[in-house]
Design an enzyme around this catalytic site. Structure first.
Site, mmCIF file in Angstrom:
data_model
loop_
_atom_site.group_PDB
_atom_site.id
_atom_site.type_symbol
_atom_site.label_atom_id
_atom_site.label_comp_id
_atom_site.label_asym_id
_atom_site.label_seq_id
_atom_site.Cartn_x
_atom_site.Cartn_y
_atom_site.Cartn_z
ATOM 1 C CD GLU A 163 -2.969 -1.041 2.258
ATOM 2 O OE1 GLU A 163 -2.837 -0.042 3.132
ATOM 3 O OE2 GLU A 163 -3.847 -1.955 2.288
ATOM 4 C CD GLU A 357 -3.762 -5.564 4.188
ATOM 5 O OE1 GLU A 357 -4.599 -4.630 4.521
ATOM 6 O OE2 GLU A 357 -2.798 -5.479 3.981
HETATM 7 C C1 FCB Z 1 -4.327 -1.657 5.686
HETATM 8 C C2 FCB Z 1 -2.872 -2.251 6.213
HETATM 9 C C3 FCB Z 1 -3.132 -3.124 7.323
HETATM 10 C C4 FCB Z 1 -4.126 -3.106 8.342
HETATM 11 C C5 FCB Z 1 -5.327 -2.566 7.407
HETATM 12 C C6 FCB Z 1 -6.614 -2.701 8.360
HETATM 13 O O1 FCB Z 1 -4.318 -0.682 5.203
HETATM 14 O O2 FCB Z 1 -2.266 -2.645 5.283
HETATM 15 O O3 FCB Z 1 -1.900 -3.402 7.897
HETATM 16 O O4 FCB Z 1 -3.737 -1.684 9.156
HETATM 17 O O5 FCB Z 1 -5.276 -1.650 6.797
#
Ligand code: FCB
Length: 778
Positions: A163, A357
């Site tokens: 990210e 994620e």
């Molecule tokens: C993302 C991050 C991860 C965590 C989630 C909730 O942006 O990559 O580390 O903080 O959000």
């Protein structure tokens, strides 16, 4: 769950993710050097010094993963463990840990997915410029090579840089994350570019060493208007389409286009891009990691305050949509994920997708050794349905990683926001698989979802379990004493067993009101005391007139901030009036997460779903400028600052607009919020251009300095207008734009009272008023 459930393709990879700083702890062990988070975190609350102590408990954690049936585990390697100084010699002691972890995973039949960089830059590199420096990208490639040399024989999938948008924007742009820097737009884009260069150089290095599968995890978010959230096929009026386009370019396409098409979207700053960079960045990859939590909701609004997290984006309101949100305040829109996956497959064909994620923070409660997190289960279920729809439409999505395996250090939110499907008690380090974790285990076992959606316990279920009527359950939850002790006990037992949590609406119905409202004041050196007095008196009287009590809570120290959040969270107040501090105050999302109705004083710098009351700052800036024109002046300067304040930037925008309309040339000097700075600024101005006829200052405090300096310079002909109408303005005879502090306070109280009555309310922008005193009649 029936095996004939909603199945996923054979070989679909079921995983969960974490990152090094969020779980490992052992911050000083085996030669680990400091990272940017080690210094930043303690100054902002919690730290990752111990976190989940995973460094020592990884065996137990891998056993848990095995119990859950995970096919893959995404973790990150801490660069400062491998190269304590970020460059040069390799610390084998640090690599040993990942070596052991990899072996443990493989022995449990779990495929390691290694993220090389998840935001924990070695501090030594930050001292040399961090990601503002190109050199860091080459250091990353060296580091990637070293990790591959050790793990490459056993690891198939490599993810480079997690990210980059978030680190560039929150870390280097607005200082909410480490390294906590505040930088102008160009720097933020340069940081993003250098992180992408690191990715590209990393891909080349890994490829040369024989890595099999390489990718990058990006935070991706479909950009939608509130109408599109309700109906994705809604057609947009041109201004909204333009708003969407701008945000999409900065948030998503800046990274997607660079990596997958070898170019940046038109209109982004590119001064830092050197020939050949984009070839490196667009080195072919095998897999795109999609980190999805929520859509980004925007609409066009001319003159909307800029959102500092989205540099360069103009005329866009980061908006509210009335959908339910997680404890982070992130709207829950599962369709957003299918929309996103389809969009990616269409726009960037030929690359495999993996949801790297997805997950949610909710307030969890451990009861009798279990966590009944029905909200999280529902969230995961809905999002997996969305993934399945996308796959059915032909999207090549090959896997799904829940964020997160376990509760952990959630960056700016510390330990108060929990995303885990495994609960961690941070006092005892005890792990408890939540209900969502058990549910996920079944999904994995069947390679699919149950046809019927997971059921949330309702008032009815509790009543049935306890063998009483709904009204009786309601009475017990209400704390009424008209219920016999035996029945009360039976009901509470059922509530505990089922993990029944009345949702916000139900809670309003079944729980007693406290008839108390909190007024929360975040201190800020610029806030003027008389303004605070007016706020407290006026809002207080309005709340009391409505038959409620008001409690004043000061959000000055980190300790007080945490205490007041728990106070609100534990239901001591019915609603909150919040005067946040300037900039992106994290208190807004912390309090929003408590689900207690809230209204803000002042437009927040950061997008927010909370209604707010503010003065029309841009309108006020234009009003002041036009007034000065009406007195016959044309050489009108602005003394402006501090620039990081959204309201100051709005006042400047109003000044610019009025000057542009009149065909006049704007000119300004930037200063700080003090009389001295105002005086100095105007002296510089008069030196540069003795023809200055009038000055508009962005605050009265600066304007008072300006007034003094022009009088000292014998330039009584220079007219001055300030902003704020502070008490001293009247004494000094300063013309000014009134912020209407009393009206704002009253509106604030009224909005909250309406919310408490269950009526929907929207933000209020009060028009600015000009108060003419002798200074501009000069
Ligand atoms: C993302 C991050 C991860 C965590 C989630 C909730 O942006 O990559 O580390 O903080 O959000």
């Amino acid at each position: 769950m029936k095996p004939t459930a909603l199945t996923f393709p054979r070989g679909f990879v079921w995983g969960a993710g974490t990152s090094a700083y969020q779980i490992e702890g052992a911050a000083k062990e085996d030669g680990r050097g400091p990272s940017i988070w080690d210094g930043f975190a303690p100054a902002h609350g919690d730290t990752g010094e111990v976190a989940c102590d995973h460094y020592h408990r990884y065996r137990e954690d891998v056993a848990l993963m095995k119990e859950l049936g995970l096919a893959a585990y995404r973790f990150s390697v801490a660069w400062p463990r491998v190269q304590p100084d970020g460059r040069g010699a390799i610390n084998t002691g640090g690599l040993d840990f990942y070596d052991r972890l990899t072996d443990e995973l493989l022995a449990a039949g779990i495929a390691p997915y290694v993220t090389l960089y998840h935001w924990d830059l070695p501090r030594a590199l930050e001292d040399d410029g961090g990601w503002t420096s190109r050199d860091t990208a080459w250091r990353f490639a060296d580091y990637a090579r070293a990790v591959h040399a050790r793990l490459g024989d056993r690891v198939d999938t490599w993810l480079t840089v997690n990210e980059p948008f978030v680190q560039a924007s929150l870390g280097y742009g607005i200082g909410l994350h480490a390294p906590g820097r505040l930088s102008p737009a160009e720097t933020v884009f340069a940081v993003g570019h250098h992180m992408l260069l690191a990715h590209g150089l990393g891909v080349r290095a890994l490829r040369a060493e024989g890595a099999r599968r390489i990718g990058i995890p990006l935070n991706l978010s479909p950009v939608l208007t509130p109408d599109q959230v309700a109906d994705p096929s809604a057609t947009l009026p041109e201004p909204d389409a333009h708003a969407v386009e701008q945000v999409d370019a900065v948030l998503n396409r800046q990274f997607l286009d660079a990596v997958l098409r070898g170019k940046y979207p038109a209109g982004l700053p590119e001064a830092h891009v050197r020939p050949g960079d984009l070839e490196i960045i667009s080195e072919p990859i095998d897999v795109l990691g999609v980190n999805y939590y929520a859509p980004t909701i925007v609409r066009a609004e001319p003159g909307a305050p800029p959102n500092p997290a989205y540099p360069g984006v103009e005329g866009v309101r980061f908006s509210d949509s009335h959908v339910t949100a997680t404890a982070m305040g992130w709207p829950i829109v599962p369709n957003g994920l299918s929309l996103l996956l389809r969009q990616l497959a269409r726009r960037y064909p030929g690359v495999e997708l993996v949801v790297a994620e997805n997950g949610a923070a909710f307030s969890d409660v451990v009861r009798s050794g279990a966590v009944a997190d029905a909200d999280r289960t529902a969230f995961l279920d809905e999002h997996l349905r969305a993934v399945r729809h996308a796959i059915a439409d032909g999207v090549p999505c090959k896997g799904y990683f829940v964020w997160s395996l376990m509760d952990n250090f959630e960056w700016a939110e510390g330990y108060r926001r929990t995303f885990g499907i495994v609960h961690v008690d941070f006092d005892t380090q005890l792990r408890t698989v939540k209900d969502s974790g058990r549910w996920y285990r079944e999904v994995i076992r069947h390679n699919g979802l149950p046809v019927s959606r997971p059921k949330r316990p309702t008032l009815e279920t509790v009543a049935a379990r306890a063998g009483v009527s709904r009204a009786t359950v309601s009475r017990v939850v209400n704390g009424e004493n008209s219920v016999s002790p035996e029945i009360r006990e039976a009901v509470l037992h059922a509530v505990n067993q089922l993990g029944y949590v009345p949702n916000a609406a139900a809670r309003n119905l079944v729980t007693q009101r406290t008839e108390t409202v909190a007024l929360v004041l975040a201190t800020s050196p610029e806030r003027d005391d008389a303004g605070i007095g007016t706020l407290v008196m006026t809002a207080g009287q309005a709340i009391q007139a409505a038959g409620k009590r008001i409690t004043l809570l000061l959000a000055d120290t980190e300790h007080n901030r945490s205490t007041l959040v728990s106070h609100v969270e534990s239901g001591h107040v019915d609603g909150v009036l919040l005067a946040p501090h300037d900039g992106a105050d994290p208190l807004i999302s912390r309090l929003y997460g408590t689900a207690v109705p809230m209204v803000l004083l002042g437009k927040p710098a950061f997008s927010s779903l909370v209604p707010c009351v503010d003065i029309d700052n841009a309108g006020g800036g234009a009003l002041a400028t036009r007034h000065l024109m009406e007195t016959g002046r044309t050489r009108i300067a602005m003394v402006c600052g501090p620039m990081e304040q959204a309201r100051v930037r709005d006042r400047l925008a109003g000044y610019r607009e009025a000057m542009r309309e009149a065909g006049l040339q704007p000119f300004l000097t930037v200063g700080e919020h003090s009389q001295r700075s105002g005086a100095e600024a105007v002296r510089r101005l008069l030196d540069d251009d003795p023809g200055v006829q009038a000055v508009f200052a962005s605050s009265d405090v600066m304007a008072l300095g300006v007034l003094r300096a022009v009088r000292e310079a014998g330039r009584d002909d220079v007219a001055v207008v300030g902003f704020g109408d502070v008490q001293a303005a009247a004494y000094a005879g300063l013309s000014t734009i009134s912020e209407r502090a009393g009206d704002q306070a009253l509106t604030l109280a009224r909005l909250l009272l309406s919310r408490l009555e269950g009526r929907p309310v929207s933000s209020a922008l009060l028009s600015a008023q000009l108060i003419v005193r002798e200074s501009s009649r000069a």
